[in-house]
Design an enzyme around this catalytic site. Structure first.
Site, mmCIF file in Angstrom:
data_model
loop_
_atom_site.group_PDB
_atom_site.id
_atom_site.type_symbol
_atom_site.label_atom_id
_atom_site.label_comp_id
_atom_site.label_asym_id
_atom_site.label_seq_id
_atom_site.Cartn_x
_atom_site.Cartn_y
_atom_site.Cartn_z
ATOM 1 N N GLU A 59 0.816 -1.212 0.000
ATOM 2 C CA GLU A 59 0.000 0.000 0.000
ATOM 3 C C GLU A 59 0.857 1.272 0.000
ATOM 4 O O GLU A 59 0.560 2.224 -0.698
ATOM 5 C CB GLU A 59 -0.913 -0.022 1.251
ATOM 6 N N ASP A 60 1.927 1.251 0.801
ATOM 7 C CA ASP A 60 2.643 2.499 1.098
ATOM 8 C C ASP A 60 4.063 2.603 0.549
ATOM 9 O O ASP A 60 4.729 3.609 0.772
ATOM 10 C CB ASP A 60 2.743 2.689 2.628
#
Ligand code: MN
Length: 315
Positions: free
Chosen positions: A87-88
């Protein structure tokens, strides 16, 4: 264990702490895989920090450590350490699959997809989200267990969130995640999620209950111990093999009852509960006799779910 210092920020948890808890658990963890997962996550998150200022890696470390407490396996721990990289960070699920195999990749992918689901109060969208969520869970229930621990740690550290985010997360936790924890039989997680949600949704109400409970903490603990000892002793005298557990109602459940039935704390009769586990149905009724001899039953409040099971089959 000493907390290590990273610059001027104190780390609330380190990889050494996590490894210690893995060793202490006595379970045969795959340390090679977990080491590699940590190394990848640590490098990927690099200089990222949480809103509170601590290094980002503390979050996946904490999530992994809750999973160790729950007795989860090596794949879950590895996936927890890497649960936010897709996600990051630039790391992809494909890369995780290549380095850790399809199982760990599926877990990371599932948690990432769950994270991306935004629950709104619009009903049809909610149904669609629920469908996605059940789908993610049906592939591998560990996805949901990791997600619940992720949410639990975020809620534990949610003080750094802005007011609106705190309320949104609390509402979603209360309406979506706590009921799932309940369904999965994870009662302690469910209680804590509910209590933390209440803390953000009605801080004054929450503080009122907690401070009242705290004031009587010693009295309550003495009562619990005394009662448990009494039951234990009588059953030992009668040679009935058993285990006794005591529990106290948690703040959210007290709040709900006070609010719903318009009661004060002193009017709540089931603040405490004791559970006696025995081997046979016969022993169950024997214990009941002992309990009713020790403590006076309240007329009309007694239920026998062995003789008359609930409509849902609960017995
Ligand atoms: Mn996370």
């Amino acid at each position: 264990m000493e907390n290590t210092q990273t610059g001027d920020v104190k780390m609330p948890i380190t990889y050494e702490d996590l490894k210690q808890s893995l060793v202490d658990s006595g379970r045969p963890y795959d340390f090679d895989m977990i080491d590699r997962a940590y190394a990848l996550a640590e490098k990927a998150h690099g200089g990222q920090r949480r809103r509170s200022g601590e290094p980002y890696i503390c979050h996946p470390l904490s999530v992994a450590s809750i999973l160790v407490e729950l007795g989860m396996d090596s794949e879950s721990i590895a996936a927890a350490l890497m649960h936010d990289v897709a996600e990051d960070t630039p790391v992809t699920v494909a890369e995780i699959k290549q380095k850790f195999g399809p199982d760990v990749a599926l877990l990371v992918d599932g948690v990432t997809k769950l994270t991306q689901i935004k629950f709104s109060n619009v009903e049809d969208r909610q149904a669609e989200n629920l469908r996605k969520m059940l789908l993610a869970m049906s592939q591998d229930v560990r996805v949901m267990i990791i997600k619940l621990c992720d949410r639990l740690h975020n809620m534990r550290t949610g003080d750094a969130w802005p007011e609106q985010k705190r309320r949104d997360k609390a509402l979603e936790t209360m309406e979506v995640y706590a009921p799932i924890a309940h369904r999965l039989g994870m009662q302690r997680i469910k209680w804590e999620l509910e209590d933390l949600s209440l803390k953000y949704l009605d801080p004054i109400g929450y503080d009122e209950i907690v401070s009242k409970l705290d004031a009587k903490r010693q009295e309550y603990e003495d009562f619990m111990r005394r009662t448990q000892d009494q039951i234990d002793q009588r059953l030992n005298d009668l040679n009935i093999q058993h285990i006794v557990y005591g529990r106290m109602k948690h703040p959210y459940s007290i709040y709900w009852k006070m609010f719903n039935q318009n009661k004060s704390l002193d009017e709540i009769f089931d603040l405490f509960a004791f559970r006696v586990i025995v081997n046979t149905v016969g022993d169950c009724y024997n214990v009941l006799g002992v309990i009713h001899d020790l403590y006076k039953p309240i007329l009309g409040r007694f239920k026998d779910y062995i003789g008359t099971p609930k409509p849902n089959g609960y017995q």
